[in-house]
Design a protein around this motif. Structure first.
Motif, short mmCIF file in Angstrom:
data_model
loop_
_atom_site.label_atom_id
_atom_site.label_comp_id
_atom_site.label_asym_id
_atom_site.label_seq_id
_atom_site.Cartn_x
_atom_site.Cartn_y
_atom_site.Cartn_z
N VAL A 107 0.84 -1.21 0.00
CA VAL A 107 0.00 0.00 0.00
C VAL A 107 0.88 1.25 0.00
O VAL A 107 0.58 2.23 -0.70
CB VAL A 107 -0.93 0.00 1.22
N ILE A 108 1.95 1.23 0.77
CA ILE A 108 2.84 2.39 0.86
C ILE A 108 3.66 2.55 -0.42
O ILE A 108 3.72 3.64 -1.00
CB ILE A 108 3.78 2.26 2.07
N LEU A 109 4.27 1.46 -0.89
CA LEU A 109 5.15 1.54 -2.06
C LEU A 109 4.41 1.92 -3.33
O LEU A 109 4.99 2.55 -4.22
CB LEU A 109 5.88 0.20 -2.27
N GLU A 110 3.15 1.55 -3.43
CA GLU A 110 2.39 1.83 -4.65
C GLU A 110 1.59 3.13 -4.56
O GLU A 110 0.90 3.50 -5.51
CB GLU A 110 1.44 0.67 -4.96
N ASN A 111 1.70 3.81 -3.43
CA ASN A 111 0.99 5.08 -3.28
C ASN A 111 1.55 6.12 -4.25
O ASN A 111 2.77 6.27 -4.39
CB ASN A 111 1.12 5.58 -1.84
N LYS A 112 0.68 6.84 -4.90
CA LYS A 112 1.08 7.80 -5.94
C LYS A 112 2.01 8.88 -5.38
O LYS A 112 3.03 9.23 -5.99
CB LYS A 112 -0.16 8.46 -6.56
N GLU A 113 1.66 9.43 -4.20
CA GLU A 113 2.48 10.48 -3.60
C GLU A 113 3.86 9.97 -3.23
O GLU A 113 4.87 10.66 -3.41
CB GLU A 113 1.79 11.06 -2.36
N VAL A 114 3.92 8.73 -2.72
CA VAL A 114 5.20 8.14 -2.36
C VAL A 114 6.06 7.93 -3.60
O VAL A 114 7.26 8.24 -3.61
CB VAL A 114 5.00 6.79 -1.62
N CYS A 115 5.45 7.43 -4.67
CA CYS A 115 6.18 7.19 -5.92
C CYS A 115 6.75 8.49 -6.48
O CYS A 115 7.91 8.54 -6.91
CB CYS A 115 5.26 6.54 -6.96
N ASN A 116 5.95 9.55 -6.45
CA ASN A 116 6.42 10.85 -6.94
C ASN A 116 7.54 11.40 -6.06
O ASN A 116 8.53 11.95 -6.56
CB ASN A 116 5.27 11.85 -6.99
N PHE A 117 7.38 11.23 -4.76
CA PHE A 117 8.36 11.76 -3.82
C PHE A 117 9.69 11.03 -3.94
O PHE A 117 10.75 11.64 -4.00
CB PHE A 117 7.82 11.64 -2.39
N ILE A 118 9.64 9.70 -3.98
CA ILE A 118 10.86 8.90 -3.97
C ILE A 118 11.62 9.00 -5.30
O ILE A 118 12.81 8.67 -5.39
CB ILE A 118 10.56 7.42 -3.64
N SER A 119 10.94 9.48 -6.34
CA SER A 119 11.59 9.64 -7.65
C SER A 119 12.43 10.91 -7.72
O SER A 119 13.21 11.11 -8.66
CB SER A 119 10.54 9.65 -8.76
N LYS A 120 12.27 11.80 -6.73
CA LYS A 120 13.01 13.05 -6.70
C LYS A 120 14.47 12.81 -6.31
O LYS A 120 14.81 11.80 -5.70
CB LYS A 120 12.38 14.03 -5.71
N ASP A 121 15.31 13.75 -6.66
CA ASP A 121 16.72 13.69 -6.28
C ASP A 121 16.90 14.57 -5.04
O ASP A 121 17.26 15.74 -5.13
CB ASP A 121 17.59 14.18 -7.43
N ILE A 122 16.63 13.98 -3.89
CA ILE A 122 16.68 14.73 -2.63
C ILE A 122 17.86 14.25 -1.79
O ILE A 122 18.07 13.05 -1.61
CB ILE A 122 15.36 14.57 -1.85
N SER A 123 18.61 15.19 -1.26
CA SER A 123 19.84 14.86 -0.52
C SER A 123 19.58 14.02 0.72
O SER A 123 20.43 13.23 1.13
CB SER A 123 20.57 16.15 -0.12
N LEU A 124 18.39 14.15 1.32
CA LEU A 124 18.13 13.41 2.56
C LEU A 124 18.09 11.90 2.34
O LEU A 124 18.22 11.12 3.28
CB LEU A 124 16.84 13.91 3.24
N PHE A 125 17.89 11.46 1.08
CA PHE A 125 17.91 10.03 0.79
C PHE A 125 19.29 9.42 1.04
O PHE A 125 19.42 8.22 1.23
CB PHE A 125 17.50 9.76 -0.66
N LYS A 126 20.32 10.27 1.02
CA LYS A 126 21.69 9.78 1.16
C LYS A 126 21.95 9.20 2.55
O LYS A 126 22.90 8.44 2.73
CB LYS A 126 22.68 10.91 0.87
N SER A 127 21.12 9.58 3.51
CA SER A 127 21.30 9.08 4.87
C SER A 127 20.65 7.71 5.07
O SER A 127 20.73 7.13 6.15
CB SER A 127 20.70 10.07 5.87
N TYR A 128 20.02 7.19 4.03
CA TYR A 128 19.30 5.92 4.09
C TYR A 128 19.99 4.95 3.14
O TYR A 128 20.47 5.36 2.09
CB TYR A 128 17.84 6.17 3.67
N PRO A 129 20.06 3.66 3.49
CA PRO A 129 20.73 2.68 2.61
C PRO A 129 20.21 2.72 1.18
O PRO A 129 18.99 2.71 0.95
CB PRO A 129 20.40 1.34 3.29
#
Length: 346
Positions: A292-314
């Motif tokens: 449900v979370i992974l297929e959520n439209k907002e999550v998909c759009n958000f996670i596709s961005k190039d955001i620096s905070l992702f670097k702190s996560y594996p």
């Protein structure tokens, strides 16, 4: 003249803690106030304790209503209170003796519609109270709507807007704009209510005083309890905060960065819940929750961005989220745990 203040206290099955709360209200240095105890269909002795305090002090007014949830109880209090200003206190929390006076002092002769102050998070364990965290803003002062833009990022990041307690609210603002709690929500309703109050308040005082003590009993609160609709609610709440900031012209670069960080924390929090040892869900339920979370439209759009905070996560977990494959994420998560444990041993 000192304004008359109504304190609304929803009560539901808190017989072990309510006396602490009510005694703290009796000990206020401010005198021109009433306390509305809304007994929301309690099945323990909470209702009788409320009646006891009403008999002992004219400050208390007790209402016994059919169980309808905390939002319904608060709304009932708004409709039945007599004060010019309203405060909320949860019945298992307690306040310092200057809880009312500390905020009232900021509205006298200042035409302020809303005062926002800090809280202390207190851990209650074996009847002992321990301070966990103080939530307080450093931007003490009076702000109009335009000036509030300069500190909105701090108000969001510090959680100052997350809760309805530790506020002093103009009843006129609530009634004229029909502001009430959403009775269909049992999570995040505080935040939506506060956003509406801010929206219609001309002047707001941000106080660095901390007179509210919020008790954390265990991880079984509504925020931490596992529930299948939690992500849906938190996701909607996140969108509401974003829309509020855009509509009220508070959406600065600073606010955007803070909201991105907050949203990523929501995603991680809701995903991580499916791996807790205390989680009673079976594998199929967990995979469905993750899906449900992974297929959520907002999550998909958000996670596709190039955001620096992702670097702190594996990176492997970020890729697993992007894959929208719940099984892949499930096994990647456990592989990361095993890898971390192995590194600790080495």
């Amino acid at each position: 003249m000192s304004p008359f203040v109504s304190i609304i206290v929803p009560v539901y099955n808190v017989e072990k803690h309510i006396r602490r709360c009510l005694n703290s209200l009796l000990n206020q240095t401010y005198s021109n106030f009433e306390v509305l105890l809304i007994n929301d269909g309690s099945t323990d002795s909470s209702g009788q304790i409320c009646d006891e305090y009403q008999a002992e002090s004219e400050k208390f007014r007790v209402f016994h209503i059919k169980n309808g949830g905390v939002s319904n109880a608060r709304n009932f209090g708004i409709e039945n209170c007599k004060g010019e200003f309203i405060q909320f206190v949860d019945s298992d929390d307690y306040v310092n003796e200057t809880y009312i006076s500390g905020m009232v002092n900021q509205i006298i002769d200042k035409n302020v519609d809303l005062v926002i102050s800090g809280i202390k998070q207190m851990l209650l364990k074996n009847e002992n109270l321990t301070l966990i965290k103080e939530i307080v803003s450093i931007y003490d002062g009076n702000y109009n709507k335009a000036e509030l833009k300069t500190i909105m990022g701090d108000l969001i990041e510090s959680s100052y807007i997350n809760y309805c307690y530790s506020k002093l609210i103009s009843k006129k603002v609530l009634l004229e704009n029909n502001i009430r709690f959403d009775k269909n929500l049992s999570l995040g309703e505080d935040t939506l209510f506060v956003l509406d109050v801010i929206k219609y308040s001309k002047n707001i005082y941000i106080s660095s005083k901390v007179d509210y003590n919020y008790l954390i009993h265990s991880s079984d609160t509504l925020t931490y309890k596992l529930r299948p609709d939690k992500f849906h609610i938190l996701n909607k709440l996140s969108s509401s905060i974003l829309n509020f900031c855009v509509e009220e012209d508070y959406f600065t670069d600073d606010v955007k960065e803070i909201l991105d960080k907050r949203y990523f924390e929501i995603i991680k929090f809701c995903l991580d819940e499916n791996f807790k040892p205390s989680n009673y869900y079976n594998l199929w339920d967990r995979l469905n929750n993750i899906k449900v979370i992974l297929e959520n439209k907002e999550v998909c759009n958000f996670i596709s961005k190039d955001i620096s905070l992702f670097k702190s996560y594996p990176k492997s977990l970020i890729k697993a989220i992007k894959s929208k494959n719940s099984l892949r994420y499930f096994f990647t998560y456990y592989l990361n745990i095993v890898s971390s444990k192995f590194k600790e041993i080495l």
